[in-house]
Design an enzyme around this catalytic site. Structure first.
Site, PDB file in Angstrom:
ATOM      1  CG  ASP A  39      -2.124   0.862   1.101  1.00  0.00           C
ATOM      2  OD1 ASP A  39      -3.249   0.334   1.169  1.00  0.00           O
ATOM      3  OD2 ASP A  39      -1.971   2.095   0.934  1.00  0.00           O
ATOM      4  CB  SER A  42      -2.308   7.528  -1.702  1.00  0.00           C
ATOM      5  OG  SER A  42      -2.973   6.371  -2.147  1.00  0.00           O
ATOM      6  CE1 TYR A 146     -12.413   3.487  -8.961  1.00  0.00           C
ATOM      7  CE2 TYR A 146     -14.792   3.589  -9.282  1.00  0.00           C
ATOM      8  CZ  TYR A 146     -13.685   3.005  -8.697  1.00  0.00           C
ATOM      9  OH  TYR A 146     -13.846   1.928  -7.844  1.00  0.00           O
ATOM     10  CG  ASN A 175     -22.999   2.322  -3.656  1.00  0.00           C
ATOM     11  OD1 ASN A 175     -23.417   1.848  -4.706  1.00  0.00           O
ATOM     12  ND2 ASN A 175     -22.558   3.556  -3.569  1.00  0.00           N
ATOM     13  CG  ASP A 274     -26.441  10.954  -8.099  1.00  0.00           C
ATOM     14  OD1 ASP A 274     -25.515  10.127  -7.986  1.00  0.00           O
ATOM     15  OD2 ASP A 274     -27.267  11.193  -7.194  1.00  0.00           O
TER      16      ASP A 274
END
Ligand code: NAD
Length: 311
Positions: A39, A42, A146, A175, A274
């Site tokens: 890792d 960040s 992304y 989510n 959205d």
């Protein structure tokens, strides 16, 4: 899933200092696996990595670092990524270097060492999906840099599977909800944000009319699915959700009932772009990994509220 299967197995978790990665790492350590975390810290934090795991601070962008971290591993679970949607729009090259080239490096290391490989992908690859609930067969049409980077990362994994170079799966996470999620995170940030407000007695703000829906999936279940995919063959692409569609208004009501509050929300302008509805078709998941028990989401919401409770 704390399983005897993982005892003494050497496992690389990239992004293991982050939200999902730290839950996964703890679970593997509890199962007596030998865990290597790669890792760059960040967005993750050193304090999230259990002392029994070995932390290598470095970037997945560096092939030799990834190779070194992956040495003698039987499984690689690849979570390291730039996850902020707005940050990716501002720095698309940086996003691609980490999310695409980083995945290519991790795939090359897994392939060379014959390690099983799992990619944490995302429902963002569907963009505004053609069908609801959204199955894995739905066309991949990401709307963000992304989402595009994750679709490219998936292609690298799927090509390697196709060419028999890799045993792997891409898990499209919806989510994810649970303790330790960064309130400033671009995903499901609504849950920690609502929690912060409810615990401080402040009215929460809903962006839009609150009728937009999401598939909120508890982090403990996501960890179970990642481990299942890292230990036994599952489909090359699997949605990881609950199959339940929850509007933001319903989510808030559920959190208020757990917190014992009745704060009236304020409404702000909706976010541009959205997605109106998002929910996973979970047929493949149920077949290959099992279903999420309904009360696990309640517990995950309780955990986030506990984390934000004063004192
Ligand atoms: P996170 O930001 O908490 O974790 C990402 C981790 O990767 C952090 O610890 C960060 O420091 C590390 N990292 C970033 N760039 C790196 C680099 N170049 N080299 C090494 N490490 C690096 O986010 P998260 O929510 O835990 O997400 C984990 C994975 O799950 C990501 O791949 C993300 O795309 C995916 N995902 C998450 C969700 C969600 O709801 N949280 C949904 C879909 C997909």
């Amino acid at each position: 899933m704390v399983d005897a299967l993982w005892k003494n197995q050497r496992v690389l978790v990239t992004g293991g200092a982050g939200f999902i990665g730290s839950h996964l790492t703890r679970c593997l350590v509890d199962a007596s696996a030998e865990v290597i975390v790669l890792d760059d810290l960040s967005t993750g934090s050193r304090s999230q990595v259990p002392s029994a795991a070995e932390l290598i601070v470095g970037s997945v962008e560096c092939r030799s670092t990834v190779e070194q971290a992956a040495a003698d591993c039987t499984a690689i679970i690849h979570l390291a990524a730039r996850v902020s949607v707005p940050q990716a729009e501002q720095d698309p090259d940086g996003c691609r270097r980490v999310n695409v080239e980083g995945t290519a490096n991790a795939v090359a290391a897994a392939s060379a060492g014959q390690a099983r490989f799992v990619l944490a992908s995302t429902c963002a690859v569907y963009g505004d999906p053609d069908s609801i609930p959204t199955s894995e067969a739905t066309p991949v049409k990401p709307l963000s840099v992304y989402g595009q980077s994750k679709a490219s990362a998936e292609s690298i994994v799927l090509d390697a599977i196709e060419q028999d170079r890799l045993q792997a799966s891409c898990l499209r996470l919806f989510n994810v909800v649970g303790r330790g999620q960064n309130a400033a995170s671009a995903y499901a940030a609504v849950v920690p944000r609502f929690a912060e407000c409810l615990c401080a007695g402040r009215p929460p703000t809903i962006e839009g009319d609150g009728l937009q829906t999401r598939d909120f999936v508890p982090v403990g279940f996501v960890v179970d699915c990642l481990l299942r995919a890292a230990s036994s063959p599952v489909a090359p692409v699997v949605n990881v959700g609950t199959g339940h569609e929850t509007s933001l208004l319903e989510l808030l009501e559920r959190m208020q009932s757990i917190a014992g509050t009745a704060l009236q929300p304020t409404f702000a302008a909706g976010r541009t772009g959205d997605i109106r509805r998002s929910v996973a078709d979970v047929e493949t998941l149920h077949r290959d990994c099992g279903a999420c028990e309904p009360n696990r989401l309640g517990q995950a919401l309780r955990d986030v509220l506990d984390q934000h409770a004063p004192g």
